[in-house]
Every structure is written in C-alpha cells, then in structure tokens.
Design a protein around this motif. Structure first.
Motif, PDB file in Angstrom:
ATOM      1  N   PHE A 141      -9.781  -5.035 -11.116  1.00  0.00           N
ATOM      2  CA  PHE A 141      -9.667  -4.910 -10.023  1.00  0.00           C
ATOM      3  C   PHE A 141     -11.425  -5.425  -9.981  1.00  0.00           C
ATOM      4  O   PHE A 141     -12.061  -4.297 -10.466  1.00  0.00           O
ATOM      5  CB  PHE A 141      -9.726  -3.589 -10.081  1.00  0.00           C
ATOM      6  N   VAL A 187      -8.569   0.905  -4.281  1.00  0.00           N
ATOM      7  CA  VAL A 187      -7.271   1.322  -3.601  1.00  0.00           C
ATOM      8  C   VAL A 187      -6.732   1.902  -5.385  1.00  0.00           C
ATOM      9  O   VAL A 187      -5.923   2.703  -5.326  1.00  0.00           O
ATOM     10  CB  VAL A 187      -6.323   0.083  -3.777  1.00  0.00           C
ATOM     11  N   ILE A 188      -6.894   1.232  -6.542  1.00  0.00           N
ATOM     12  CA  ILE A 188      -6.512   1.942  -7.467  1.00  0.00           C
ATOM     13  C   ILE A 188      -7.521   2.242  -7.899  1.00  0.00           C
ATOM     14  O   ILE A 188      -6.796   3.432  -8.986  1.00  0.00           O
ATOM     15  CB  ILE A 188      -6.873   0.480  -8.555  1.00  0.00           C
ATOM     16  N   GLN A 214      -3.642   6.754   3.514  1.00  0.00           N
ATOM     17  CA  GLN A 214      -2.556   6.708   2.184  1.00  0.00           C
ATOM     18  C   GLN A 214      -1.314   7.212   2.822  1.00  0.00           C
ATOM     19  O   GLN A 214      -0.776   7.069   1.926  1.00  0.00           O
ATOM     20  CB  GLN A 214      -3.683   8.256   2.157  1.00  0.00           C
ATOM     21  N   LEU A 246       0.623   4.322   3.163  1.00  0.00           N
ATOM     22  CA  LEU A 246       1.358   3.655   2.140  1.00  0.00           C
ATOM     23  C   LEU A 246       2.178   4.027   1.605  1.00  0.00           C
ATOM     24  O   LEU A 246       2.952   3.639   0.296  1.00  0.00           O
ATOM     25  CB  LEU A 246      -0.137   3.178   0.914  1.00  0.00           C
ATOM     26  N   MET A 247       2.226   5.400   1.432  1.00  0.00           N
ATOM     27  CA  MET A 247       3.311   6.708   0.593  1.00  0.00           C
ATOM     28  C   MET A 247       4.368   6.114   1.065  1.00  0.00           C
ATOM     29  O   MET A 247       5.177   6.292   0.516  1.00  0.00           O
ATOM     30  CB  MET A 247       2.828   7.343   0.189  1.00  0.00           C
ATOM     31  N   GLY A 294       5.823   3.156   0.057  1.00  0.00           N
ATOM     32  CA  GLY A 294       6.116   2.306  -1.226  1.00  0.00           C
ATOM     33  C   GLY A 294       8.147   3.604  -0.873  1.00  0.00           C
ATOM     34  O   GLY A 294       8.384   2.895  -1.804  1.00  0.00           O
ATOM     35  N   ARG A 295       7.931   4.654   0.122  1.00  0.00           N
ATOM     36  CA  ARG A 295       8.767   5.416  -0.603  1.00  0.00           C
ATOM     37  C   ARG A 295       9.966   4.937   0.255  1.00  0.00           C
ATOM     38  O   ARG A 295      11.049   5.272  -0.064  1.00  0.00           O
ATOM     39  CB  ARG A 295       8.667   6.654  -0.377  1.00  0.00           C
ATOM     40  N   TYR A 296       9.872   4.450   1.472  1.00  0.00           N
ATOM     41  CA  TYR A 296      10.571   4.355   3.095  1.00  0.00           C
ATOM     42  C   TYR A 296      11.063   2.885   3.266  1.00  0.00           C
ATOM     43  O   TYR A 296      11.511   2.310   3.859  1.00  0.00           O
ATOM     44  CB  TYR A 296      10.680   5.387   3.930  1.00  0.00           C
ATOM     45  N   GLU A 325      -3.817  -3.070  -2.225  1.00  0.00           N
ATOM     46  CA  GLU A 325      -2.205  -2.808  -2.604  1.00  0.00           C
ATOM     47  C   GLU A 325      -1.775  -3.326  -2.715  1.00  0.00           C
ATOM     48  O   GLU A 325      -0.275  -3.341  -2.632  1.00  0.00           O
ATOM     49  CB  GLU A 325      -1.715  -1.176  -1.642  1.00  0.00           C
ATOM     50  N   GLY A 377       0.036  -3.762  -5.695  1.00  0.00           N
ATOM     51  CA  GLY A 377       1.083  -2.994  -6.581  1.00  0.00           C
ATOM     52  C   GLY A 377       2.082  -2.945  -5.146  1.00  0.00           C
ATOM     53  O   GLY A 377       3.462  -3.714  -5.795  1.00  0.00           O
ATOM     54  N   LEU A 378       1.892  -2.250  -4.232  1.00  0.00           N
ATOM     55  CA  LEU A 378       2.940  -2.450  -3.809  1.00  0.00           C
ATOM     56  C   LEU A 378       3.573  -3.483  -1.919  1.00  0.00           C
ATOM     57  O   LEU A 378       4.391  -3.327  -2.336  1.00  0.00           O
ATOM     58  CB  LEU A 378       2.778  -1.564  -2.593  1.00  0.00           C
ATOM     59  N   GLU A 424       3.365  -6.366  -3.885  1.00  0.00           N
ATOM     60  CA  GLU A 424       4.487  -6.870  -5.216  1.00  0.00           C
ATOM     61  C   GLU A 424       6.232  -6.259  -4.879  1.00  0.00           C
ATOM     62  O   GLU A 424       6.768  -6.711  -4.929  1.00  0.00           O
ATOM     63  CB  GLU A 424       4.310  -7.360  -6.376  1.00  0.00           C
ATOM     64  N   MET A 425       5.734  -4.942  -4.312  1.00  0.00           N
ATOM     65  CA  MET A 425       7.382  -3.857  -4.624  1.00  0.00           C
ATOM     66  C   MET A 425       8.115  -4.430  -3.958  1.00  0.00           C
ATOM     67  O   MET A 425       8.971  -4.763  -3.517  1.00  0.00           O
ATOM     68  CB  MET A 425       7.024  -2.235  -4.760  1.00  0.00           C
ATOM     69  N   GLU A 443       9.798  -7.294  -3.290  1.00  0.00           N
ATOM     70  CA  GLU A 443      10.905  -8.005  -4.059  1.00  0.00           C
ATOM     71  C   GLU A 443      12.006  -7.366  -3.853  1.00  0.00           C
ATOM     72  O   GLU A 443      13.203  -7.953  -3.974  1.00  0.00           O
ATOM     73  CB  GLU A 443      10.152  -7.502  -5.939  1.00  0.00           C
ATOM     74  N   ARG A 498      18.600  13.932  -0.457  1.00  0.00           N
ATOM     75  CA  ARG A 498      17.834  12.867  -0.935  1.00  0.00           C
ATOM     76  C   ARG A 498      16.439  13.243  -0.867  1.00  0.00           C
ATOM     77  O   ARG A 498      16.428  14.660  -0.324  1.00  0.00           O
ATOM     78  CB  ARG A 498      16.997  11.862   0.022  1.00  0.00           C
ATOM     79  N   TYR A 526      -3.997   8.807  -4.363  1.00  0.00           N
ATOM     80  CA  TYR A 526      -3.502   8.453  -3.717  1.00  0.00           C
ATOM     81  C   TYR A 526      -3.142   7.618  -5.026  1.00  0.00           C
ATOM     82  O   TYR A 526      -4.285   7.821  -5.628  1.00  0.00           O
ATOM     83  CB  TYR A 526      -3.127   6.987  -2.525  1.00  0.00           C
ATOM     84  N   VAL A 527      -2.462   7.329  -5.745  1.00  0.00           N
ATOM     85  CA  VAL A 527      -1.759   6.374  -6.995  1.00  0.00           C
ATOM     86  C   VAL A 527      -0.887   5.107  -6.846  1.00  0.00           C
ATOM     87  O   VAL A 527      -0.058   5.038  -5.833  1.00  0.00           O
ATOM     88  CB  VAL A 527      -1.050   6.954  -8.599  1.00  0.00           C
ATOM     89  N   ALA A 528      -2.085   4.076  -6.867  1.00  0.00           N
ATOM     90  CA  ALA A 528      -1.475   2.645  -6.773  1.00  0.00           C
ATOM     91  C   ALA A 528      -0.329   2.420  -7.586  1.00  0.00           C
ATOM     92  O   ALA A 528       0.520   3.007  -8.352  1.00  0.00           O
ATOM     93  CB  ALA A 528      -2.738   1.718  -6.552  1.00  0.00           C
ATOM     94  N   ILE A 529       0.302   1.740  -6.646  1.00  0.00           N
ATOM     95  CA  ILE A 529       2.244   1.444  -6.872  1.00  0.00           C
ATOM     96  C   ILE A 529       1.609   0.386  -8.538  1.00  0.00           C
ATOM     97  O   ILE A 529       2.217   1.238 -10.114  1.00  0.00           O
ATOM     98  CB  ILE A 529       2.894   0.512  -6.227  1.00  0.00           C
ATOM     99  N   SER A 530       0.447   0.212  -8.746  1.00  0.00           N
ATOM    100  CA  SER A 530       0.673  -0.741  -9.903  1.00  0.00           C
ATOM    101  C   SER A 530      -0.011   0.165 -11.000  1.00  0.00           C
ATOM    102  O   SER A 530       0.669  -0.159 -12.704  1.00  0.00           O
ATOM    103  CB  SER A 530      -0.945  -1.887  -9.764  1.00  0.00           C
ATOM    104  N   LYS A 531      -0.436   1.365 -10.851  1.00  0.00           N
ATOM    105  CA  LYS A 531      -0.578   2.288 -11.815  1.00  0.00           C
ATOM    106  C   LYS A 531       1.051   2.840 -12.737  1.00  0.00           C
ATOM    107  O   LYS A 531       0.755   2.597 -13.786  1.00  0.00           O
ATOM    108  CB  LYS A 531      -1.753   3.439 -11.179  1.00  0.00           C
ATOM    109  N   ARG A 557       3.354   1.719 -12.335  1.00  0.00           N
ATOM    110  CA  ARG A 557       4.068   0.487 -12.917  1.00  0.00           C
ATOM    111  C   ARG A 557       3.825   0.545 -14.365  1.00  0.00           C
ATOM    112  O   ARG A 557       4.467   0.130 -14.893  1.00  0.00           O
ATOM    113  CB  ARG A 557       4.512  -1.066 -12.452  1.00  0.00           C
TER     114      ARG A 557
END
Ligand code: SF4
Ligand code: SF4
Lengths: 657, 256
Positions: free
Chosen positions: A269, A369-370, A379, A382-383, A386-388, A471, A473-474, A476-477, A480, B33, B189-194, B196
């Motif tokens: 990073f 971001v990391i 934030q 992004l959350m 990630g969630r929805y 972001e 990782g997000l 990629e998620m 996927e 949920r 905020y925590v990055a998704i890669s962290k 994972r």
C-alpha cells in the motif's frame, strides 16, 4: 558546383579545429550522460521494479508519434505549434550536424543540389525556430497563462537555445558575407543577414574575425547547454521520450492494476516513495510543467487543492532529495489532494508525455483506505457496499423494486436464458429520482422486442468507483459476487445503463466467456442501424450532449449516442468542451460518496453554465444515471430551471418511439 | 496494562422489514437479518482506542448469530487480540438479556478483565441493557452513557453524557463495566482485504455455553407492529396558544 567548406575561416593556430570540436563535444556529452545517469538512477534505486520492456516495436512507434511528431502536444494549437517549431528545428539541426559529420569522415555527398537542399532546409528551420521562440516569449512574458510555471529555469533554457540558433545564424551569415558566394540566396535567412553585415562596410578580414567569435560562442553555448541539461528544464528532452517509451501497454486506460505485492505476496500500500515503481517516479521527472493536465482538471478548476501537475512536481520534489523526504501520503501529498480526484481521465488524456496520474493517485488512496483514513460519508458508502452490495444501504431484495408492477415482468436472468443480460447498476436501481428513467429504459427494450433479463438481487454494485476509491479488497469481493451470479446466467451479451459499470465490466472483470459488454447507447445505435428500432415521432428539440467520462474518454464511445439523438430528430449543438475534452460532472472516482469539501464552483455547475451559454439549447442530454442526479442538482443551484432541462438519452428515445 | 473485554451482540438489521412470528410474541427469526449493535461497535472502538493509547489486550465476546464470524474478524482487523464466540442451541432462537448477560459474565470472568465495555443499549433490549446485568453478576460497578475512557493509576476516568447536552467527568475504580454511548472516535473503517487477511490467519475461540438462564427477564405476551389508531390531533397556533391548549387537555384527562 557548390562545395561544402569544412571549418571555413577557423584558424588552425592550435591544430585542427575539428579535434577541438570533437573533444569539447565528447566531454560535454559525457558529462551530460553522467549527470543524467545520476538523476535517472534514482528512479530504480528508490522505486520498485516494474516490467516495461515488452513490445519494443510498439513502444518505438509511440516515441515516433508522441516524442518526435508530438501529436499530443499539437492537440492545442498555439502551444503545440510553438513547441513543434522549436523541437522540430532542433531535430533538424541535429540531423544536419550528423550528416555533416558523415560527409566529413565517411561518405562525401554534400555537394551540388544536395548541398543546396541541405542548406536551404537548415536555414528554413532556423526561421521556424525563431518563430517558435518568438511565440514562446509572447506566451511566457505577455500572455502568461496560469497553468505555466514561472521559474527562471525556463527563461534560462529559452535564452540558451535562442543563443545557440542565433550564433549559428550569425556564423553562417558572416561566412556568406565574407565569401559572397553565388548560392547564398538558398540560405534566405543567412543571406538577408549577410546583406546587413556587408552594408556595415566591414572588410573581409573583420567579417572573418566576427565569424570566428560567433562560432566560438555557438560552440561553447552548445557545450554549456549539454552539460547543464540534466539539471535544467531541458531534462524533459531526455525523460519525455523515455516516459513515452515506457508508457503502459499492458492494459487500457479503463483498467487499473491490482494492488502490487512483494515477493512474499504481501500487498504494497503505497505511502512512501519506495512503494512506487520506477516508472511512477519517471512520470514525475518527465513532467514538462506544461500545465495542460491542470487546465483540464475538474478538481483544480473547482478550486480543490488538487492539481495533477503539482502532484507530479511534489513527487519529483520529494525524490530528487534522494529519498530524504520519503513520505508521500499526508506529507508531500496531502490527503485532500488525493481525495479530490474524480478519475475523469482528462489529465491522462491531455498529457503530452503520457504521464499516468490516476494510477499513482489510486495507489496512494489504497494506503489511505487500508489505514482507515476515509471521511465519514465515504465510510458509510463503503460499509453499505460491503454489507448490502449497494451504496444506498438498502436491502438487496429492493434492488429491482423499480420494476414492480411492470408488465410483462422482467425476466430473471439467473433463472432463464436471455439474449441480453442487463446490468442495471446502483443508481438506476435504487435512486428514487431515477426510477422513472429506469422503467422507460426497460420499456424501450420491451418495445423493440429485446430478449433481456436482470439479475434481481444477484446483482451487486459493479465496483468501478470502489476500485478507484482505493478499496481494492471490496472491489474484488463485489466482482467475485457478480461473476458468480453472472456465471449462473445464460446470456449472449451484457448491456449496462451506467458507464461506470460498463467500464469495469468491460475492462476489469475477467473475461466471462468472452461475451461482449455494451452500453445501452451502443445497443440502441446497433438496433437503429439494423432497422429493429424505428421512431414514429420526430422530436425537434435543440439539445446538447454531455459525454460521460467513462463512456467517452475511457472507452471511446462518442458517436453512438450522437447518432441516436440525431435519429430522434433532435439537433445537437456541441458545447465547447465536447467529446474527449468533455468536462467531468464531478461524481466519478467515488467523489459522489465523499464529503464535498471546500470548493469554489462545482464542475457540474460550470458544465450547466457552459450549456446555457450556447443559447437556445433546451435539453441537456446525458447517458449516465449519476449525471442525471448531478446535473439536475446543478440546474437548480445555478438557477437555470427555466432555461434547460436535464434528460437521459433514453427519455428522448422513449418519447420518439 | 488493562485487560479489556468487549461484549457484542448482533441485533435486527432495520434495512429489512421486521415480521412478527406466528405465535405473535417475538420477531420472525427466519426472516431476520442481523447486524452488530451500533453501540457495541462503539464499545469495540473505544476498547481499541484504549489499547492503542495504554496498551493491554482486547477480547471481544459475542454470542453465535448469522454473520458473527465476519463481525468478529472485523474487530480483529481493527486490533482486537482475541475473539470468542459463545455457542448454544438457543442463541439462534433469541435469548433475553438476563440469559445473555449471565453467559457473558461467565466467560468474561476467565480473562480477569480490568474493564468490560459494551453498548449502552440495543434495539432488541426488552429486559434492560446488558451492561448493568453483567456488572451485577460479576459484582462490579457500572456506569452507562459513556463517551470516552482513560485509564489512570488503576482507575478509569470516564466522560458520561447526560440529557440536555451535559457531560460529566467521573472516576471509577477497576474492574468496572461501562455502557458505551459513543467511542471517543467513531468506529473506524476496516478495508475488506484486512478482514479477509484475518479470516485466513486469525482464529475464533468457540466456547460452548452450558446453560442459558433467563431468570429475572420478562415474558412477552404480545408483539405487534404499531397500529394506526387515528387518534392524533394536531394542535395549531403560536407557542402561547399551543401551551394554553395543552394545559387544557392535561386538565381534561386529569393529569393536572
Ligand atoms: S483524473 Fe480528472 S480529477 Fe483526477 S487529477 Fe486527472 S484531471 Fe483531475
Ligand atoms: S503531467 Fe503532463 S500535462 Fe501535466 S504538467 Fe506535466 S507534462 Fe504537462
């Protein structure tokens, strides 16, 4: 027959003048190369390795196109011509000197008509150079555009190169004056000047002496310029071709590279110089400070602290101190600078030396971001993503709610085979203000008998801007999840409403069975061409069209939307900034999720004013759901409700059907 | 260096519409949920802020629920040292806070905590918040509505919020249980890669809770969505008129 006299009028008092010239030139060149090597070695001493040695022929072609012909630089008329006049003249002078050397030592050919052409060409380029230098002087000291850097280094360079050319011209003309040669008229500039010398009534002896003086100054100035080149603003003469040669060929502009990893597979990073690659440092050293990127930058023009030019200069500033200022994020490059970028691509598009600003900006954002250094609004977005799987923070079950009550019900592409898989995207799906437009899109598809379906809750945000926020990782998620849902569907092609989804699906997702990805404008354009889509009404609005960054600059789709608009019967009036020069609406790169920060004028407002100034244009046509949101707001904030309405292109199509 | 335990539970996520179960006494858990209780999220953040400032260890304990692993890995990515998942067949059905607090207390005790942090409330607290119950079972002092914690000389210096925009500084001897209203900083905020990465490297301790004892809690007779009563009356007028009208109504119903 005219013959070339070598070292005319140069005394042989201390031996062959040639020997001196070669020694001086050889030494200067050696010093230049040594100093340049010292500078250049910083790139790979500090920067990480990165392979850019493939496809040599293609790279050489780029050098011809951008460094020699300078097509990018010529995109802007005045500075383009100015620079070409100066640079091309020097190319010709170099070539001329090289040919003279060949003639002297290897193969005599400069006589007769060839010599006349040779002399004529060199002389003409002397004039061309002087025109270029004149333009430069006018621009730098009279016109003074804001984007330039007003540093004395530029003045010094301009003086040096002008002295070189003028002393060259003096040398020639004094020789012509002393010789009174019959072919002197083939050197028009030299000939004219020679008449001046002759008119002074100076003796041949005096002229020969003046000639010697001019020759010596010429020689020494060339030597001095060479020696100082690596520390002067002329450095770009070396770094620009290198940067062009090493520019990225492995991926289109619409594809970002994944986060780099170390040998042990640890992600990198980027927060300090040594986290960047040598090419990213070379970018900074290749910057000519022309300011074109800054001029085109929506963030800069909105008054944010970001200037892509300054970004490159800050990067350069930190590494020429040999890594003593190694921290970039938050120090050499403040966080708000990085967050201001909309990733619109205008800077990359304009840069004459192919600097890759966005890659570096995103790399540095990945670090922020990391480290969790994101603002509260981003934030939340992004959350939610990630969630929805959407930035609106709504349930995925609500994704296709807009389609409720539509008859016939839109097919679920995850359950039955369809020809077209329609990737609707977040804004078109969830934004309450866009529901009507999304429904109209579906109705248009239905009316032309398209076999299409959507993935309902199987669709997630495509991730284009998530990736550009940094972001990874997000991204990629999300990718996927979408890939998984898409792999369960049976379809021939993907259509998207949103140019952002379009870009990432097309350029960044692993090719999913190779099915093409189309923006809906491309599809409708095809349907019009094949006769499957016919309009029953002829609209007669006078409209203007805004090219979305991710459709236009990123993917070159300029004509399809225009053809559709014309097919509906509307007349298009172009805004001054159109096609690849289109101004960004300000929403891209995740900006739509971030706190706005302090700005002077929103890009979207500037854009609406641009459209209103066209006069008589009633509709502002867009082809991106985010644009509808951004520009409808802007129309209100600039108070142009009476003058212009923002419409999605599909609304025109719907109306004309 | 303080030993900190954060108690976290998953609560109904309000992005989905809530449905009542067939017996009409609770939420239909098939459709439910769940998401981390926002206040517990602040408690975790506060725990990690203390750790970053004063050192120590952070243990996060949460009862089994859908998505609880992801939630725990997220806390680990933020800096929690240990993650514990309590499991029992009944957790999926939903348990009251008395039972949950007993299970929390039993497990938290093992870590000899100096500080137990938990959210001051949750949207599914029917029988009072978890914090005071845990404090009671462990015999520790409890302070709620906390918006900042510092450890000094074996004591916790806390900031407590009162209604009306007042805050107070208080000192409490350790060990203690604190009900967190808001962390000093909002949850990071925590990055998704962290996250994972944590999923690959970190491990969740699973602890089988022997017994869930709901004693002391309440019994729900009927749970229902708010019903449209159609009784609302809008009082119009300026301030004085509205006040006069209100007094009149209060007198009418015998409240004054
Ligand atoms: S991508 Fe656009 S906003 Fe970002 S620096 Fe370049 S021109 Fe400016
Ligand atoms: S980065 Fe490119 S466009 Fe920008 S100032 Fe430098 S050379 Fe010019």
């Amino acid at each position: 027959m005219p013959e070339r006299t070598n070292y005319w009028g140069i005394p042989h008092t201390w031996g062959e003048p040639e020997t001196f010239v070669y020694i001086i030139m050889f030494l200067s060149a050696a010093i230049m190369l040594f100093r340049f090597y010292k500078r250049a070695s910083l790139w790979w001493q500090i920067g990480r390795p990165e392979a850019r040695w493939d496809k040599i022929p293609q790279r050489l072609w780029l050098v011809v196109k951008y460094a020699i012909v300078q097509t990018r630089s010529l995109r802007q008329r005045y500075p383009g011509i100015m620079h070409a006049a100066i640079a091309w003249s020097f190319f010709v002078f170099f070539l001329g000197t090289a040919l003279a050397t060949v003639h002297d030592h290897f193969f005599e050919f400069l006589h007769g008509n060839i010599l006349i052409v040779y002399k004529f060409t060199l002389d003409i380029f002397t004039i061309i150079f002087l025109i270029g230098a004149g333009m430069a002087i006018y621009r730098r000291y009279q016109e003074k555009p804001e984007k330039l850097t007003y540093d004395e280094g530029f003045t010094r360079t301009l003086v040096l190169i002008t002295v070189i050319v003028l002393t060259g011209l003096f040398t020639e003309s004094l020789r012509l004056a002393a010789e009174r040669s019959g072919i002197s008229a083939w050197s028009p500039a030299g000939h004219l000047l020679a008449q001046l010398w002759i008119s002074t009534g100076a003796t041949e002896k005096a002229l020969t002496n003046w000639h010697l003086g001019a020759w010596i100054i010429h020689l020494l100035t060339v030597a001095f310029t060479l020696i100082t080149l690596p520390v002067s603003t002329l450095l770009h003469a070396l770094t620009a071709p290198l940067n062009i040669f090493f520019s990225k060929l492995d991926r289109p502009i619409g594809a970002l590279a994944p986060t780099a990893t170390t040998e042990d597979d640890e992600p990198i990073f980027a927060s300090k110089l040594s986290d960047l690659t040598w090419k990213q440092l070379l970018d900074a050293d290749a910057c000519t400070e022309c300011g074109r990127c800054q001029d085109a930058c929506p963030a800069f023009n909105a008054g944010t602290p970001l200037s892509p030019k300054q970004l490159m200069l800050s990067l350069r500033e930190s590494f020429v101190h040999n890594g003593t200022k190694p921290v970039l994020t938050g120090e050499a490059i403040p966080e708000d600078v990085l967050w201001a970028c909309t990733t619109c691509g205008a800077c990359v598009q304009e840069c004459p030396v192919l600097v890759e600003h966005i890659d570096t900006i995103v790399d540095l954002r990945r670090y922020l971001v990391i480290e969790g250094m994101v603002d509260a609004e981003l934030q939340t977005a992004l959350m939610n993503l990630g969630r929805y799987g959407n930035s609106f923070g709504k349930s995925e079950r609500m994704r296709a709610r807009w389609s409720k009550g539509m008859e016939p019900k839109i097919k679920n592409a995850n359950k039955e085979a369809v020809e077209y898989l329609w990737f609707v995207g977040d804004y078109a799906s969830y934004s309450p203000t866009l529901t009507e437009i999304t429904k109209q899109t579906a109705e248009v598809f239905q009316k032309v008998g398209l076999d299409f379906g959507i993935m309902y809750k199987g669709e997630n945000h495509a991730g284009n801007d998530v990736r550009r926020v940094g972001e990874e990782g997000l991204f990629e998620m999300l990718a996927e999840k979408n890939m998984k849902a898409m792999s369960k569907a049976d379809y021939q092609a993907i259509i998207t409403t949103d140019p952002h989804s379009y870009n990432t699906l097309k350029n960044e997702y692993p090719a999913n069975g190779g099915q093409p990805v189309l923006h809906y404008t491309e599809l409708l354009d095809q349907l019009i061409a094949s006769g499957a889509l016919r309009f029953s009404k002829k609209l007669d609005y006078k409209v203007t069209y805004h090219d979305p960054c991710y459709l236009g600059r990123y993917n070159g789709v300029y004509d399809a939307p225009r053809r559709i608009i014309e097919a509906t019967g509307c007349e298009i009036v172009e805004m001054p900034r159109n096609r690849d020069c289109a101004l960004c609406c300000g929403a891209g790169g995740g900006r739509i999720w971030m706190e706005e920060g302090e700005i002077e004028e929103r890009p979207s407002e500037s854009r609406i004013r641009e459209a209103v100034e066209l006069g008589g244009v009633t509709d502002f046509i867009v082809a991106c759901p985010k644009d509808v949101t951004m520009y409808r707001d802007a129309v209100k904030t600039v108070g142009a409700e009476e003058k212009i309405i923002v419409k999605d292109l599909i609304e025109l199509v719907y109306e004309a059907l | 260096m303080p030993n900190i335990v954060a108690l976290v539970k998953m609560v109904p996520d309000l992005v989905e519409e809530l449905e009542i179960n067939d017996s009409g006494t609770g939420l239909d858990r098939d459709w439910l949920r769940v998401i981390i209780n926002e206040f517990d999220n602040h408690a975790v953040e506060q725990a990690i802020i203390i750790k970053e400032r004063d050192g120590g260890e952070v243990t996060v304990i949460a009862p089994e629920a859908e998505g609880v692993e992801d939630m725990l890995f997220t806390t680990a990515a933020k800096g929690a040292d240990r993650m514990v998942k309590l499991s029992h067949d009944d957790f999926e059905e939903g348990v009251n806070n008395h039972a949950l607090a007993r299970a929390f207390a039993e497990k938290a005790k093992e870590y000899q905590p100096d500080l137990i942090l938990t959210g001051v409330q949750a949207n599914d607290d029917l029988d009072g918040p978890v914090g005071p119950l845990v404090a009671e079972y462990l015999g520790m002092p409890y302070l709620g509505y906390i918006c900042g914690v510092k450890i000094e000389d074996g004591k916790a210096l806390v900031c407590k919020e009162y209604p009306g925009g007042l805050t107070a500084q208080m000192e409490v001897s350790l060990p203690a249980v604190l009900g967190i209203q808001a962390g000093e900083e909002p949850p990071r905020y925590v990055a998704i890669s962290k996250v994972r990465q944590m999923m690959k490297t970190a491990e969740i301790d699973e602890h089988e809770t022997d017994e869930l004892d709901p004693d002391g809690g309440i019994a729900v007779n009927r749970m229902y969505l708010p019903e449209d009563a159609g009784r609302a009356e809008m009082i119009e007028g300026d301030e004085d008129e509205i006040a006069a009208k209100l007094i009149e109504i209060f007198k009418e119903v015998g409240a004054l």
